[in-house]
Scaffold this active site. Structure first.
Site, short mmCIF file in Angstrom:
data_model
loop_
_atom_site.label_atom_id
_atom_site.label_comp_id
_atom_site.label_asym_id
_atom_site.label_seq_id
_atom_site.Cartn_x
_atom_site.Cartn_y
_atom_site.Cartn_z
N GLU A 97 19.37 -17.59 -3.68
CA GLU A 97 20.59 -16.91 -3.25
C GLU A 97 21.08 -17.75 -2.11
O GLU A 97 20.70 -17.91 -1.14
CB GLU A 97 20.24 -15.51 -2.61
CG GLU A 97 19.57 -14.54 -3.38
CD GLU A 97 20.35 -13.81 -4.12
OE1 GLU A 97 21.60 -13.82 -4.19
OE2 GLU A 97 19.88 -12.88 -4.97
N ALA A 113 22.43 -26.68 0.19
CA ALA A 113 21.85 -27.91 0.40
C ALA A 113 20.25 -27.77 0.41
O ALA A 113 19.70 -28.57 -0.45
CB ALA A 113 22.13 -28.46 1.59
N CYS A 159 26.98 -14.59 3.49
CA CYS A 159 27.14 -15.55 2.63
C CYS A 159 28.38 -14.96 1.42
O CYS A 159 28.83 -15.91 0.99
CB CYS A 159 25.85 -15.56 1.78
SG CYS A 159 25.18 -14.08 1.36
N GLU A 218 31.59 -23.84 3.07
CA GLU A 218 31.61 -22.66 3.72
C GLU A 218 31.45 -23.12 5.21
O GLU A 218 30.59 -23.93 5.52
CB GLU A 218 30.14 -22.25 3.12
CG GLU A 218 29.56 -20.90 3.74
CD GLU A 218 28.24 -20.55 3.20
OE1 GLU A 218 27.24 -21.25 3.20
OE2 GLU A 218 27.97 -19.35 2.89
N LYS A 267 8.70 -16.39 5.27
CA LYS A 267 9.09 -17.33 6.44
C LYS A 267 10.40 -16.94 6.95
O LYS A 267 11.53 -16.92 6.34
CB LYS A 267 8.98 -18.69 6.23
CG LYS A 267 9.22 -19.35 7.43
CD LYS A 267 9.52 -20.91 7.45
CE LYS A 267 10.98 -21.15 7.30
NZ LYS A 267 11.96 -20.82 8.79
P1 NAD Z 1 19.28 -23.12 5.40
O1 NAD Z 1 19.30 -23.15 4.22
O2 NAD Z 1 19.42 -24.05 6.79
O3 NAD Z 1 17.83 -22.24 6.25
C1 NAD Z 1 17.45 -20.98 5.41
C2 NAD Z 1 16.05 -20.90 5.50
O4 NAD Z 1 15.36 -22.07 4.97
C3 NAD Z 1 15.49 -20.82 6.99
O5 NAD Z 1 14.27 -19.78 7.19
C4 NAD Z 1 15.00 -22.27 7.13
O6 NAD Z 1 14.23 -22.49 8.00
C5 NAD Z 1 14.56 -22.65 5.87
N1 NAD Z 1 14.18 -24.11 5.39
C6 NAD Z 1 15.16 -24.90 5.86
N2 NAD Z 1 14.69 -26.18 5.28
C7 NAD Z 1 13.82 -25.86 4.21
C8 NAD Z 1 13.07 -26.68 3.31
N3 NAD Z 1 13.48 -28.01 3.14
N4 NAD Z 1 12.35 -25.74 2.39
C9 NAD Z 1 12.24 -24.41 2.41
N5 NAD Z 1 12.81 -23.97 3.75
C10 NAD Z 1 13.76 -24.42 4.33
O7 NAD Z 1 20.27 -21.68 5.93
P2 NAD Z 1 20.90 -20.87 7.14
O8 NAD Z 1 21.67 -21.99 7.81
O9 NAD Z 1 19.72 -20.52 7.75
O10 NAD Z 1 21.66 -19.89 6.57
C11 NAD Z 1 22.85 -19.80 6.36
C12 NAD Z 1 22.90 -20.29 4.66
O11 NAD Z 1 22.50 -18.84 3.83
C13 NAD Z 1 24.48 -19.79 4.10
O12 NAD Z 1 24.96 -21.11 3.34
C14 NAD Z 1 24.71 -18.61 3.55
O13 NAD Z 1 25.86 -18.71 2.47
C15 NAD Z 1 23.32 -18.28 3.11
N6 NAD Z 1 23.03 -17.29 2.57
C16 NAD Z 1 23.08 -16.71 1.24
C17 NAD Z 1 22.66 -15.36 0.99
C18 NAD Z 1 22.86 -14.85 -0.43
O14 NAD Z 1 22.47 -13.87 -0.82
N7 NAD Z 1 23.40 -15.76 -1.35
C19 NAD Z 1 22.51 -14.59 1.96
C20 NAD Z 1 22.56 -14.84 3.26
C21 NAD Z 1 22.95 -16.34 3.67
#
Ligand code: NAD
Length: 484
Positions: free
Chosen positions: A263, A244, A297, A395, A189
């Site tokens: 991640e 979160a 990230c 962050e 997804k």
């Molecule tokens: P997010 O956690 O809000 O969303 C990430 C994904 O999870 C989206 O596809 C979203 O639709 C989905 N999602 C949301 N709630 C969910 C749930 N309850 N169950 C399953 N899936 C769910 O994060 P974001 O705002 O899209 O991305 C930014 C975050 O991602 C930042 O905190 C960043 O640091 C992190 N990030 C980490 C890495 C890494 O490799 N460590 C890489 C890129 C981004």
């Protein structure tokens, strides 16, 4: 980023030439090798964050669609897991080559849907995507040699993969390439603000005649992701996103027997010692925090500068900030593109307000005009930041740097480690012995030395502490997709 001296301040002007990446009005879900409508008939818009224009409508997958996609992946797993490794490799090589052939279109699509500068999607994201497929294609028939002592490494099964919006196609490659190389099938997804390159990838799978059900793409928001990761017939969950949501997934997976890799977020320190080459370090800071609008990230979002060079670094950073071109992401001269979404821009602005209210000093030296429409944030940094300030701890995920100082290496290490995150770190010094001493004591999954934000398919990437667990890329990344 442009060279530091190349460009004076300018007025924003749109790029002259446009390439049409052929975006359709409507996209459906990719399940079992076919594009099918969502059972729930719900759709959502995806917009260009630089113009706020609607690019397309995508189907929003509900729980029945998730059931269908997981069933398709399960059915495909029986055959794919027994497909000869060199046959699997052929598909991965084919996909990698097709990505290269369609790289221009993929780069434009990524930039239009997500807001990142075309120079980054063209020169960083898409080449790395192809590299990940080439790299993992090479692993397919070498898995038994990869882990000495493990005589029969087996795939895990059906993988649920959920990715964020900052590197949409690259995160997809990090997830799908190793999973397929190891003989697993996937349901992925993409994030709701950047679904288009994942759907284009589904078309590439069709073109490459990848067997139906090996890759399934479901578009939708958090609820779709939740149904997917909680599905009882999923064997492995791979999630990249916020800490979160990662914690929620860890809680819901506990006791289910599912394999899990996370991640998550970061608040990575970038440490500059007085003996470093300061001009080189300035470029590293720029690359560390303003690359991809800070939507990274592992962004070097906490800068620790040795006290004796603090004023020099601040002055040079201000000068460098004035040279960064913010604006039309499709213009190849643009350094900093659009913020990915309205809500993300509001989050960043809230942090800036909190930061100055807590006593930090704002530096946003550019006077360059910005486009009238779209979501924009001038790159900036805050000095006089204290370790307990919100902007030093949370962050922000935007083009905002928190600058702090230190006196001794000991203080730099303890302040750098004073965070719940542990994704990455940077160290700038000319002294080799200091490099090894400091790097070995930093709590981070990856430490860059006299460079920052360098990625390669052969290097494992991942965090410690609340930045997650498991590695993606290289030999280490294969572990997450094998029963050893
Ligand atoms: P997010 O956690 O809000 O969303 C990430 C994904 O999870 C989206 O596809 C979203 O639709 C989905 N999602 C949301 N709630 C969910 C749930 N309850 N169950 C399953 N899936 C769910 O994060 P974001 O705002 O899209 O991305 C930014 C975050 O991602 C930042 O905190 C960043 O640091 C992190 N990030 C980490 C890495 C890494 O490799 N460590 C890489 C890129 C981004």
């Amino acid at each position: 980023m442009n060279s530091p001296t190349a460009t004076p301040e300018w007025e924003y002007a749109p790029a002259p030439e446009r390439f049409d990446p052929g975006i359709k009005d409507r996209y459906r879900l990719f399940i079992g090798g076919r594009f099918v409508a969502s059972r729930g008939r719900k759709t959502f818009e995806t917009i260009n964050p630089a113009t706020e224009a609607v690019l397309s409508r995508c189907d929003e997958a509900n729980s029945e669609d998730v059931d269908a996609a997981v069933a398709a992946a399960r059915a495909a797993f029986r055959k794919w897991s027994r497909t000869k490794p060199k046959e699997r490799a052929k598909y991965l090589y084919r996909i990698a080559r097709r990505i290269q052939e369609r790289s221009r279109e993929l780069a434009v699509l990524e930039t239009m849907d997500g807001g990142k500068p075309i120079r980054e999607s063209r020169d960083v994201d898409i080449p790395l995507v192809a590299q990940h497929f080439f790299h993992h294609a090479g692993w397919c028939d070498k898995l038994q040699y990869a882990f000495p002592g493990a005589t029969d490494p087996r795939p895990i099964g059906v993988c649920a993969q959920v990715i964020p919006w900052n590197f949409p196609l690259l995160m997809l490659a990090w997830k799908i390439a190793p999973a397929l190389a190891c003989g697993n099938t996937v349901v992925l997804k993409p994030a709701e603000t950047t679904p288009l390159t994942a759907l284009r990838f589904a078309e590439i799978c069709e073109e490459c005649e990848l067997p139906a059900g090996v890759v399934n793409i479901l578009t939708g928001a958090g609820e779709t992701g939740r149904h997917l990761v909680e599905h009882p017939d999923v064997d492995k969950v791979a999630f990249t996103g916020s800490t979160a949501v990662g914690k929620r997934i860890a809680a819901s997976s506990a006791g289910t027997g599912k394999r899990l890799t996370l991640e998550l977020g970061g608040k990575s320190p970038n440490i500059i010692f007085a003996d470093a080459s300061i001009d080189q370090a300035i470029e590293g800071i720029v690359q560390g925090i303003w690359f991809n609008q800070g939507h990274v990230c592992c962004a070097g979002s906490r800068l620790f500068v040795q006290e004796s060079v603090l004023s020099e670094v601040i002055a040079k950073l201000e000068r460098r900030l004035r040279t960064l071109r913010v604006g039309d992401p499709l213009d190849k001269n643009t350094d900093v593109g659009a913020i990915n979404s309205g809500p993300q821009l509001a989050t960043i602005q809230q942090y800036l307000t909190e930061g100055t209210a807590e006593g930090a000093t704002m530096h946003q030296p550019s006077t360059q005009s910005l486009p009238d429409k779209g979501f924009w944030c001038q790159p900036c940094f805050l000095s006089d930041v204290q370790p307990n300030h919100v902007i030093a701890r949370e962050e922000i995920f935007g083009p905002v740097l928190a600058v702090m100082s230190f006196r001794t290496p000991e203080e730099a290490i303890s302040r750098a480690n004073d965070t719940r995150f542990g994704l990455a770190a940077g160290v700038w010094t000319d002294k080799g012995s200091k490099i090894f001493e400091v790097a070995s004591r930093l709590q981070a999954g990856i430490v860059w030395l006299n460079t920052y934000n360098r990625f390669d398919a052969t290097s494992p990437f991942g965090g410690v502490k609340e930045s997650g667990f498991g590695r993606e890329g290289g030999l280490h990344g294969l572990r997450g997709y094998l029963s050893l």
